[in-house]
Design a protein around this motif. Structure first.
Motif, mmCIF file in Angstrom:
data_model
loop_
_atom_site.group_PDB
_atom_site.id
_atom_site.type_symbol
_atom_site.label_atom_id
_atom_site.label_comp_id
_atom_site.label_asym_id
_atom_site.label_seq_id
_atom_site.Cartn_x
_atom_site.Cartn_y
_atom_site.Cartn_z
ATOM 1 N N SER A 101 25.741 16.824 4.113
ATOM 2 C CA SER A 101 24.537 17.602 4.272
ATOM 3 C C SER A 101 24.377 18.714 3.376
ATOM 4 N N GLY A 102 25.120 19.089 2.303
ATOM 5 C CA GLY A 102 24.898 19.715 1.150
ATOM 6 C C GLY A 102 24.473 21.320 1.607
ATOM 7 N N THR A 103 23.398 21.622 1.268
ATOM 8 C CA THR A 103 22.979 23.173 1.517
ATOM 9 C C THR A 103 22.213 23.489 3.174
ATOM 10 N N LEU A 104 22.317 22.129 3.853
ATOM 11 C CA LEU A 104 21.941 22.006 5.138
ATOM 12 C C LEU A 104 22.906 22.391 6.078
ATOM 13 N N ALA A 105 24.023 22.200 5.771
ATOM 14 C CA ALA A 105 25.226 22.403 6.476
ATOM 15 C C ALA A 105 25.502 23.650 7.312
ATOM 16 N N PRO A 106 25.143 24.629 7.036
ATOM 17 C CA PRO A 106 24.955 25.944 7.941
ATOM 18 C C PRO A 106 24.044 25.946 9.181
#
Length: 432
Positions: free
Chosen positions: A155-160
């Protein structure tokens, strides 16, 4: 799914081998063989074209696996009993009843190091638990098991925003143009759930939606609580401190905000400086003046950092002038966002726009979707075409015309919900 006894988790069984692999690897996916189809590329890459073709035919409809470590390359995992004895050129490593085939000697050595590091703590899988159910599902048919590192990689930057599902296991069902799933996701490892539970108990696969039923937004999310997607961010001190210091959003207000219903949708824009704009609506109760004070601070900070208020067309239904904003140095005076209050029954709905005007009507529905705490609809293929789909998602996700899923609480959870049942589907776009 019928759960089995502890004998199924012995080292000499495939389920026992999967139990060990589940601790060392970040994701395992199971497939059922189909001799009528061409062997998957992974088989040819790991075995060679002709050996892969021969073994694929002999393997029949038996289950095989694909597994990943953090280095990103996939291992082909096969039943040791099905492998011919003359496969000497491949880079293989045996784990109980299974054999893992890597891309080269280094790939195999990486696996061996992972397994050696875990050998001091033998996996203990209690029958009738969630992890046991997951391993049995992986052994019997198409399923996916993952750990938090896999979510971060994909997910990259969507992980949070995906921390509610950082660990999980789902069962898959593929039809001609649909991939459907159900299972359990959570913030903690599956082994942390000790009660008797199956990944599929009381939760059926979703009914297929009509092909024509496509959402109008690039992305739409609706939830009973904002912390279902922002909980991780709101809990971080690096986020909390500026919210309180610069905007007056104290701990009690953050808690109230985290527990309020919300809806958001990403809308494609045909003109202006943005490809898409995000509209968010929050159902707020309590002291409205306190929220108004926060918004006034936001307005002042925007004015001091190069933004200016744009004139609005009309008052909102609450009789207030909406706040629309643009960049002071922008001759085109493109809208960059804004907010307005809507009245929806006994609650105030704060409607916000980022890169787009805030919605004039409430799209935040009552009661979300039955027992669901979160519902999501997204158009991955369109997002990919617009270069708006971050991360390294599998091809079926990236080329899906529509993806839908919903979450509802796992049984026997009282207050803080850590585990969720998830079901959903993606509609595969036809290939050219």
């Amino acid at each position: 799914m019928k759960l089995t006894s502890s004998r199924a988790f012995n080292d000499d069984t495939s389920v026992g081998a999967l139990a060990r692999l589940s601790r060392a690897l970040i994701m395992i996916q199971s497939f059922r063989g189909d001799p009528a189809r061409t062997p998957p590329r992974l088989w040819s890459d790991r075995l060679g074209v002709q050996p892969a073709s021969d073994l694929w035919l002999r393997y029949g409809s038996s289950v095989w696996w694909q597994a990943w470590s953090q280095d990103g390359e996939a291992y082909l995992v096969l039943s040791a009993a099905a492998l011919p004895t003359n496969l000497t050129a491949v880079h293989q490593h045996r784990v109980g009843a299974l054999v893992l085939l890597g891309s080269d000697a280094l790939h195999r050595q990486q696996l061996e190091r992972l397994l050696d590091a875990d050998s001091s703590v033998q996996p203990v899988v209690q029958p009738h638990t969630l992890l046991a159910s997951c391993l049995i599902s992986l052994d019997r048919g198409p399923s996916v098991y993952w750990r938090s590192d896999a979510v971060a990689s994909l997910s990259g930057t969507l992980a949070p925003l995906l921390q509610q599902g950082r660990e999980g296991c789902i069962r898959l069902q593929l039809t001609s143009d649909r991939l459907r799933w159900n299972g359990v996701i959570g913030e903690r490892p599956l082994s942390a759930v000790s009660q008797r539970v199956s990944i599929t108990d009381g939760f059926t696969l979703p009914a297929a939606s009509p092909v024509s039923e496509s959402p109008s937004s690039l992305l739409s999310v609706e939830g009973r609580r904002l912390d279902l997607i922002l909980g991780t961010l709101l809990s971080r001190q690096i986020i909390q401190a500026p919210l309180e210091t610069h905007y007056g959003l104290n701990a009690s207000m953050r808690t109230l905000l985290a527990n309020r219903p919300f809806a958001l949708r990403l809308q494609q824009r045909e003109s202006g400086g943005y490809q898409a704009g995000l509209q968010v609506q929050l159902e707020l109760n309590g002291d409205r003046e306190a929220w108004q004070t926060v918004l006034q601070v936001v307005a002042e900070r925007m004015q001091s950092t190069g933004f200016e208020r744009l004139s609005s067309i009309a008052l909102t239904a609450t009789g207030e002038d909406p706040r629309f904003w643009g960049r002071r140095d922008d001759d085109e005076r493109d809208l960059v966002g804004g907010w307005q209050w809507l009245r929806e029954g006994e609650f105030n709905v704060l409607s916000i726009g980022f890169g787009i005007e805030p919605a004039n009507d409430a799209f935040l529905s009552r009661g979300v979707d039955g027992d669901a705490d979160l519902t999501v609809e997204v158009l991955p293929e369109t997002l990919k075409q617009l270069n708006l789909l971050g991360g390294l998602w599998p091809q079926p996700v990236e080329r899906a015309s529509v993806l839908r899923f919903r979450l509802q609480p796992l049984q026997s959870q009282q207050t803080q919900k850590t585990w969720w049942r998830m079901n959903g589907e993606l509609q595969l776009a036809p290939q050219p």
